[in-house]
Each structure stands twice: as C-alpha cells, then as structure tokens.
Design an enzyme around this catalytic site. Structure first.
Site, PDB file in Angstrom:
ATOM      1  N   ASN A 178      -2.047   1.909 -11.145  1.00  0.00           N
ATOM      2  CA  ASN A 178      -1.345   0.832 -10.454  1.00  0.00           C
ATOM      3  C   ASN A 178      -2.393   0.166  -9.559  1.00  0.00           C
ATOM      4  O   ASN A 178      -2.851   0.751  -8.575  1.00  0.00           O
ATOM      5  CB  ASN A 178      -0.197   1.389  -9.616  1.00  0.00           C
ATOM      6  N   ARG A 205      -2.280  -1.953  -7.350  1.00  0.00           N
ATOM      7  CA  ARG A 205      -1.913  -2.183  -5.955  1.00  0.00           C
ATOM      8  C   ARG A 205      -2.028  -0.919  -5.095  1.00  0.00           C
ATOM      9  O   ARG A 205      -1.882  -0.969  -3.885  1.00  0.00           O
ATOM     10  CB  ARG A 205      -0.485  -2.724  -5.880  1.00  0.00           C
ATOM     11  N   CYS A 206      -2.288   0.203  -5.749  1.00  0.00           N
ATOM     12  CA  CYS A 206      -2.357   1.493  -5.054  1.00  0.00           C
ATOM     13  C   CYS A 206      -3.811   1.829  -4.723  1.00  0.00           C
ATOM     14  O   CYS A 206      -4.664   1.913  -5.610  1.00  0.00           O
ATOM     15  CB  CYS A 206      -1.749   2.572  -5.946  1.00  0.00           C
ATOM     16  N   GLY A 207      -4.095   2.057  -3.458  1.00  0.00           N
ATOM     17  CA  GLY A 207      -5.443   2.406  -3.023  1.00  0.00           C
ATOM     18  C   GLY A 207      -5.948   3.699  -3.641  1.00  0.00           C
ATOM     19  O   GLY A 207      -7.128   3.803  -4.005  1.00  0.00           O
ATOM     20  N   ARG A 263      -6.931   2.928  -7.212  1.00  0.00           N
ATOM     21  CA  ARG A 263      -8.214   2.202  -7.242  1.00  0.00           C
ATOM     22  C   ARG A 263      -9.370   3.142  -6.943  1.00  0.00           C
ATOM     23  O   ARG A 263     -10.441   3.050  -7.544  1.00  0.00           O
ATOM     24  CB  ARG A 263      -8.199   1.033  -6.261  1.00  0.00           C
TER      25      ARG A 263
END
Length: 117
Positions: free
Chosen positions: A8, A10-12, A15
């Site tokens: 995802n 948007r997930c730190g 990433r």
C-alpha cells in the site's frame, strides 16, 4: 528467488519494506492489493503461509472494521469475506514466496525472513 510484496503506497511501513528490498537488491514484484485485491482463495493461502488465523491478518483499528464488523462473532470465512470486500483491512506490508510469508514490520522481521528464505 522472487518475492511478492503486498503493498500500500500510502503506508510508511510498506514504503520502508520496498526501500529495504531495493537497498538489498532483492528480486521482488509489487502487488498493489488495494487496486488489485486478493481473492478469498488467495487470502486463505496467504493465511496458511503466515501461520495465522484470519482475524490476525485484520487491521481492527480501521474504520471499515469498526463500522461494519466490530463486536460481531464472525467465522473465519466471514472474516476472509470482509478482507475481500475491504482490502484496506489487511495487515501490511506482507512479503511472500510460494512457500512462506511474513508481515514485514518491524523491518527486522523482513530481515529475518529474507535470511531464512
């Protein structure tokens, strides 16, 4: 060996897992599971690889869980169906092979998983 990352963007934490794999030159492919959701059978297989119960894969603090499922006595099958309907409920990031998988946070879990696989 090629790994699959359920990611995802948007997930730190997700990433960070991708960055770790890149820095360590690991061969992987990304599956953006919010855009390309897992089927019920894929989720079932993933849960087997993780060695978890379906509820252990659920992000129970997500609004979708609180709004639709919190406090209900759901079967494993119903929990799988909830994750198919609301893929945002799935824990992340997950790194998998055909033989094993790990919820890759903290990053040390990913490090250990790569050593073992």
């Amino acid at each position: 060996m090629k790994y699959q990352v359920l990611h995802n963007a948007r997930c730190g934490k997700s990433r960070a897992a991708i960055q770790y794999l890149d820095e360590h030159h690991v061969d992987y492919e990304v599956r953006a599971y919010l855009k390309d959701p897992l089927s019920k059978s894929e989720l079932h297989q993933l849960i087997k690889l993780l060695g978890l119960k379906p509820i252990d894969l659920v992000r129970t603090n997500e609004n979708e869980w609180k709004d639709h499922f919190k406090g209900k006595d759901l079967s494993d099958d119903e929990i799988l169906e909830a994750m198919v309907a609301y893929p945002k409920l799935i824990q992340r990031p997950i790194v998998a092979t055909s033989q094993a998988a790990v919820i890759a946070r903290p990053i040390e879990k990913l490090t250990e998983f790569l050593k073992e696989n």
